[in-house]
Structures are given as structure tokens and as C-alpha cells.
Design a protein around this motif. Structure first.
Motif, PDB file in Angstrom:
ATOM      1  N   ALA A   1      -4.378   0.664 -16.797  1.00 11.04           N
ATOM      2  CA  ALA A   1      -3.545  -0.524 -16.667  1.00 11.04           C
ATOM      3  C   ALA A   1      -2.531  -0.454 -15.682  1.00 11.04           C
ATOM      4  CB  ALA A   1      -2.957  -0.912 -18.129  1.00 11.04           C
ATOM      5  N   GLY A   2      -1.960   0.591 -15.583  1.00 10.73           N
ATOM      6  CA  GLY A   2      -1.207   1.096 -14.617  1.00 10.73           C
ATOM      7  C   GLY A   2      -1.864   1.114 -12.984  1.00 10.73           C
ATOM      8  N   ARG A   3      -3.056   1.549 -13.067  1.00 12.03           N
ATOM      9  CA  ARG A   3      -3.797   1.640 -11.670  1.00 12.03           C
ATOM     10  C   ARG A   3      -3.992  -0.032 -11.310  1.00 12.03           C
ATOM     11  NH1 ARG A   3      -3.504   4.007  -7.816  1.00 12.03           N
ATOM     12  NH2 ARG A   3      -3.214   5.630  -9.024  1.00 12.03           N
ATOM     13  N   ARG A   4      -4.498  -0.655 -12.711  1.00  5.90           N
ATOM     14  CA  ARG A   4      -4.736  -2.121 -12.295  1.00  5.90           C
ATOM     15  C   ARG A   4      -3.420  -3.028 -11.634  1.00  5.90           C
ATOM     16  NH1 ARG A   4      -7.970  -2.941 -16.383  1.00  5.90           N
ATOM     17  NH2 ARG A   4      -6.369  -3.048 -17.888  1.00  5.90           N
ATOM     18  N   ALA A   5      -2.435  -2.570 -12.363  1.00  8.99           N
ATOM     19  CA  ALA A   5      -0.992  -3.278 -11.860  1.00  8.99           C
ATOM     20  C   ALA A   5      -0.910  -2.782 -10.457  1.00  8.99           C
ATOM     21  CB  ALA A   5      -0.073  -3.029 -12.743  1.00  8.99           C
ATOM     22  N   GLU A   6      -1.014  -1.692 -10.036  1.00 10.91           N
ATOM     23  CA  GLU A   6      -0.792  -1.622  -8.436  1.00 10.91           C
ATOM     24  C   GLU A   6      -1.784  -2.207  -7.466  1.00 10.91           C
ATOM     25  OE1 GLU A   6      -0.561   2.838  -7.752  1.00 10.91           O
ATOM     26  OE2 GLU A   6       0.332   3.176  -9.830  1.00 10.91           O
ATOM     27  N   ILE A   7      -3.202  -2.097  -8.271  1.00  2.49           N
ATOM     28  CA  ILE A   7      -3.860  -3.097  -7.396  1.00  2.49           C
ATOM     29  C   ILE A   7      -3.549  -4.329  -7.360  1.00  2.49           C
ATOM     30  CG2 ILE A   7      -6.480  -3.791  -7.387  1.00  2.49           C
ATOM     31  CD1 ILE A   7      -7.110  -0.812  -8.379  1.00  2.49           C
ATOM     32  N   ALA A   8      -3.190  -4.961  -8.382  1.00  3.43           N
ATOM     33  CA  ALA A   8      -3.034  -6.418  -8.387  1.00  3.43           C
ATOM     34  C   ALA A   8      -1.583  -6.682  -7.377  1.00  3.43           C
ATOM     35  CB  ALA A   8      -2.427  -6.776  -9.728  1.00  3.43           C
ATOM     36  N   ARG A   9      -0.929  -5.748  -7.401  1.00  6.25           N
ATOM     37  CA  ARG A   9       0.449  -5.895  -6.646  1.00  6.25           C
ATOM     38  C   ARG A   9      -0.014  -5.939  -5.103  1.00  6.25           C
ATOM     39  NH1 ARG A   9       3.478  -2.993  -9.662  1.00  6.25           N
ATOM     40  NH2 ARG A   9       2.688  -0.986  -9.035  1.00  6.25           N
ATOM     41  N   LEU A  10      -0.864  -4.854  -4.668  1.00  8.19           N
ATOM     42  CA  LEU A  10      -1.366  -4.740  -3.354  1.00  8.19           C
ATOM     43  C   LEU A  10      -2.095  -6.173  -2.878  1.00  8.19           C
ATOM     44  CD1 LEU A  10      -1.941  -3.399  -0.771  1.00  8.19           C
ATOM     45  CD2 LEU A  10      -3.861  -2.413  -1.848  1.00  8.19           C
ATOM     46  N   GLU A  11      -2.874  -6.677  -4.023  1.00 10.45           N
ATOM     47  CA  GLU A  11      -3.626  -7.845  -3.682  1.00 10.45           C
ATOM     48  C   GLU A  11      -2.633  -8.969  -3.394  1.00 10.45           C
ATOM     49  OE1 GLU A  11      -7.457 -10.254  -5.611  1.00 10.45           O
ATOM     50  OE2 GLU A  11      -6.015  -9.171  -6.934  1.00 10.45           O
ATOM     51  N   ARG A  12      -1.600  -9.135  -4.117  1.00  7.93           N
ATOM     52  CA  ARG A  12      -0.672 -10.250  -4.099  1.00  7.93           C
ATOM     53  C   ARG A  12      -0.129  -9.855  -2.598  1.00  7.93           C
ATOM     54  NH1 ARG A  12       0.652  -9.213  -9.383  1.00  7.93           N
ATOM     55  NH2 ARG A  12       2.292  -7.843  -8.405  1.00  7.93           N
ATOM     56  N   GLU A  13       0.459  -8.851  -2.199  1.00  4.97           N
ATOM     57  CA  GLU A  13       0.838  -8.646  -0.942  1.00  4.97           C
ATOM     58  C   GLU A  13       0.099  -9.130   0.267  1.00  4.97           C
ATOM     59  OE1 GLU A  13       2.204  -4.583  -0.804  1.00  4.97           O
ATOM     60  OE2 GLU A  13       3.489  -4.704  -2.495  1.00  4.97           O
ATOM     61  N   LEU A  14      -1.276  -8.474   0.184  1.00  3.46           N
ATOM     62  CA  LEU A  14      -2.258  -8.815   1.203  1.00  3.46           C
ATOM     63  C   LEU A  14      -2.427 -10.426   1.059  1.00  3.46           C
ATOM     64  CD1 LEU A  14      -4.683  -6.069   0.675  1.00  3.46           C
ATOM     65  CD2 LEU A  14      -3.123  -6.478   2.404  1.00  3.46           C
ATOM     66  N   GLY A  15      -2.457 -11.225  -0.092  1.00  4.49           N
ATOM     67  CA  GLY A  15      -2.478 -12.661   0.058  1.00  4.49           C
ATOM     68  C   GLY A  15      -1.471 -13.288   0.742  1.00  4.49           C
ATOM     69  N   GLU A  16      -0.328 -12.776   0.469  1.00  2.15           N
ATOM     70  CA  GLU A  16       1.009 -13.304   1.114  1.00  2.15           C
ATOM     71  C   GLU A  16       0.597 -13.059   2.603  1.00  2.15           C
ATOM     72  OE1 GLU A  16       4.152 -11.377  -0.875  1.00  2.15           O
ATOM     73  OE2 GLU A  16       3.749 -12.420  -2.639  1.00  2.15           O
ATOM     74  N   LYS A  17       0.437 -12.033   3.211  1.00  2.00           N
ATOM     75  CA  LYS A  17       0.214 -11.552   4.788  1.00  2.00           C
ATOM     76  C   LYS A  17      -0.640 -12.643   5.169  1.00  2.00           C
ATOM     77  CE  LYS A  17       1.853  -6.988   4.142  1.00  2.00           C
ATOM     78  NZ  LYS A  17       1.575  -5.543   4.604  1.00  2.00           N
TER      79      LYS A  17
END
Length: 156
Positions: free
Chosen positions: A128-144
Motif C-alpha cells: 500500500a505504501g508503494r502504491r501510494a508513492e506511485i499514485a503520487r508520482l502519477e498525479r505529479e506527472l499528470g499535472e506536468k
């Protein structure tokens, strides 16, 4: 060094008594990685060989190495997290063997189930921790991406 397979390989019988180079080729890694995994405790160190003799790897060693490489690549976990995942898996395997072959009484069966549940819950927490980190990165990339698209539309 190749990070190893990301999907479960087809079960292939592994002969006993493989040398480190043979194991490295078999699991697509390097002898250096194997030695390092032994040094940090991800793999058993095989200390029962005679001085000056090459270590020979059993099929169980190859399976554990293959699992370690797969999890490391698939999940991108730290080596400490990888060690925790593998230790929990080993502990569950020991509990499973005791359940199947140890003829535990009903009280011990309950303890085995409680311990197995604890190991699975710990593994799920790590994932779950790894999945949260991936989701955070996905959001950042989506914003960029959205920012870049906005700038593109602003260009003449």
C-alpha cells in the motif's frame, strides 16, 4: 545488470548444485548481485562449504533469488522492504508446513492463522505504501502534462 523478470517465470526444473555464474545466467542477473544479496541477508550465505570450494546453489536458493529479483523490479521496493517481504513469505511458508504436516491441535491452529494473518497484513502495508508513492508520482506527472498542454495551446 538486468533487473530480472517482472512476471512470474514458467516453472522450470532447476538442477541442484549450480555454481554462481550458472545461477546468474538462469535468473538474468550478475554474480555480484547474488553475492551482495547473500551479504545483506536476502539469500542464505551457504556457509557449509569447505574452505576454497565453490558454493553450490540448491533449487530453493534459485527460487528465492528469482522471487527477490522479481519483487524488487515489480515493486521498486528498497532492499530492506524486500527483505521484510521475503521474510514474511518464508514465515508463512513455515506456518503452512506446520499446518499441513505438524498435526497441530486446535489452539495451535488458531495461533498459526493469527500469525499468518499478521504476515499478510504486513506485506499488504508495504504494498500500500508503494502504491501510494506511485499514485503520487502519477498525479505529479499528470499535472506536468496538463501544464505542458496548456502552454502548447497558448503558443501562436
Amino acid at each position: 545488470m538486468s533487473p530480472g523478470p517482472t512476471t512470474a517465470p514458467a516453472p522450470v526444473p532447476v538442477p541442484a548444485g549450480l555454481r554462481i555464474g550458472e545461477v546468474a545466467r538462469l535468473v538474468d542477473t550478475t554474480p555480484r548481485t547474488i553475492r551482495y544479496y547473500e551479504e545483506i541477508g536476502l539469500l542464505p550465505a551457504g556457509g557449509d562449504r569447505e574452505a576454497g570450494r565453490h558454493r553450490l546453489y540448491a533449487p530453493e536458493d534459485v527460487d528465492r533469488l528469482r522471487d527477490a529479483l522479481r519483487l524488487r523490479t515489480l515493486l521498486g521496493v528498497s532492499l530492506d522492504e524486500l527483505k521484510e517481504l521475503l521474510e514474511a513469505e518464508e514465515a508463512r511458508g513455515a506456518l503452512r508446513d506446520e499446518w499441513r504436516h505438524g498435526n497441530p491441535d486446535s489452539g495451535r491452529r488458531r495461533e498459526i492463522l493469527d500469525q499468518a494473518l499478521g504476515h499478510v497484513e504486513h506485506q499488504l502495508e508495504l504494498l500500500a505504501g508503494r502504491r501510494a508513492e506511485i499514485a503520487r508520482l502519477e498525479r505529479e506527472l499528470g499535472e506536468k502534462r496538463d501544464q505542458i498542454r496548456a502552454r502548447i495551446t497558448e503558443q501562436p
